[in-house]
Design an enzyme around this catalytic site. Structure first.
Site, mmCIF file in Angstrom:
data_model
loop_
_atom_site.group_PDB
_atom_site.id
_atom_site.type_symbol
_atom_site.label_atom_id
_atom_site.label_comp_id
_atom_site.label_asym_id
_atom_site.label_seq_id
_atom_site.Cartn_x
_atom_site.Cartn_y
_atom_site.Cartn_z
ATOM 1 N N LYS A 91 69.903 46.311 18.496
ATOM 2 C CA LYS A 91 68.727 46.110 17.646
ATOM 3 C C LYS A 91 69.125 45.624 16.265
ATOM 4 O O LYS A 91 68.544 44.685 15.713
ATOM 5 C CB LYS A 91 67.939 47.419 17.574
ATOM 6 C CG LYS A 91 66.713 47.393 16.671
ATOM 7 C CD LYS A 91 67.005 48.008 15.292
ATOM 8 C CE LYS A 91 67.404 49.476 15.400
ATOM 9 N NZ LYS A 91 67.643 50.072 14.045
ATOM 10 N N LYS B 218 72.171 47.145 4.887
ATOM 11 C CA LYS B 218 72.497 47.817 6.156
ATOM 12 C C LYS B 218 72.743 46.799 7.258
ATOM 13 O O LYS B 218 73.644 46.976 8.089
ATOM 14 C CB LYS B 218 71.371 48.772 6.549
ATOM 15 C CG LYS B 218 71.600 49.487 7.896
ATOM 16 C CD LYS B 218 72.889 50.312 7.899
ATOM 17 C CE LYS B 218 73.196 50.915 9.268
ATOM 18 N NZ LYS B 218 72.261 51.964 9.664
#
Length: 293
Positions: free
Chosen positions: A239, A171
């Site tokens: 993030k 990811k």
């Protein structure tokens, strides 16, 4: 059919929980802000007012929350999963967090009698709403096999990529690629606008050639319309780029483009764009060019 506790009913979690309820599962949802439980209840699910109540009878616990500390709180807090769920429950963490945190939580889960897989998703709000997410899964082959029927309800491409933490690693790579695609798309549109060409025609022909991509298909029109309602917020992509740049440094991998993208995303946040869709990277290109957004 399973009893599924779904923790986190935001932009992604809400439609995912609804798909699971529509597929016939008994879904009990919890969200920190209770007003987000409506769509699940309308689909036949149940709203719980605490994590403890949501997970009490669950065979499967699904989690979709923003960051590593949030997942840690959901799992290890006094009101959390490890203290209140049935032993041998399967925990599916759809959140995008640090790979090392996932690996540590998986070890703790095993010592407490739970099974945990990391299953971060890609596809944004549209993918969640259309049950067309790409899901990259880390965990044991046995736990992946147990989770696969549930993952197939919400995802279109579901792939086991390795042991715990591997899903989060893939990811992170995904978010690096997506950020790069959005940034160059934003720059290309700013370039086209400066020359006054037909923008709709330009995007159409670019999409039909080697420059075509899922990012162009989903984000070009948002940029042209200056519609930056969030499908995936800049705050969250910021993030994620922090995760990939930190992990790359630990692995001794040099990612110069990733470093630049992280700075551009940080600049967008610093200029007040954190709550906007990541296609709002275009606004940063406009600022750097001395143009109005």
């Amino acid at each position: 059919m399973s009893t599924i506790a779904f923790i986190g009913l935001g932009i992604m979690g809400s439609p995912m929980s609804v798909h699971l309820a529509n597929a016939g599962h008994q879904v009990v949802g919890y969200n920190l802000t209770p007003d987000r439980t409506g769509p699940l209840v309308d689909a036949g699910g149940v709203a719980a007012d605490s994590i403890a109540k949501a997970v009490a009878d669950a065979d499967v616990v699904a989690i979709m929350v923003p960051d590593s500390p949030d997942v840690q709180d959901v799992l290890t807090g006094k009101d959390g999963v490890f203290e209140n769920a049935r032993r041998d429950a399967l925990v599916i963490d759809f959140s995008s967090i640090r790979p090392d945190v996932t690996a540590t939580l998986a070890e703790e889960a095993a010592t407490r009698g739970f099974r945990l897989i990391d299953a971060p998703v890609s596809g944004g709000q549209a993918g969640a709403e259309n049950a067309a997410l790409s899901i990259m899964v880390g965990g044991s082959p046995e736990d992946f096999a147990s989770a696969k029927p549930i993952l197939d309800v919400v995802g279109k491409t579901v792939v086991h990529v390795g042991p715990n933490g591997s899903g989060q690693t893939v990811k992170a790579a995904n978010q690096l690629i997506v950020a790069g695609n959005i940034q160059v798309l934003a720059e290309a549109i700013a370039f086209l606008e400066a020359y006054g060409v037909d923008l709709a025609a330009s995007v159409e022909v670019l999409g039909g050639g080697l420059a075509g991509s899922a990012v162009l298909n989903q984000k070009a029109q948002k940029i042209l319309d200056r519609n930056f309602d969030p499908g995936f917020r800049i705050d969250l992509h910021h993030k994620d780029l922090g995760i990939v740049t930190s992990a790359a440094r630990e692995a001794g991998v040099v990612i110069p483009m990733g470093a630049v993208l992280a700075q551009l995303m940080a600049s967008a946040r610093a200029n007040g764009d954190g709550s906007l869709d990541h296609s709002a990277l275009y606004r940063g290109v406009a600022r750097l060019s001395g143009k109005e957004n």
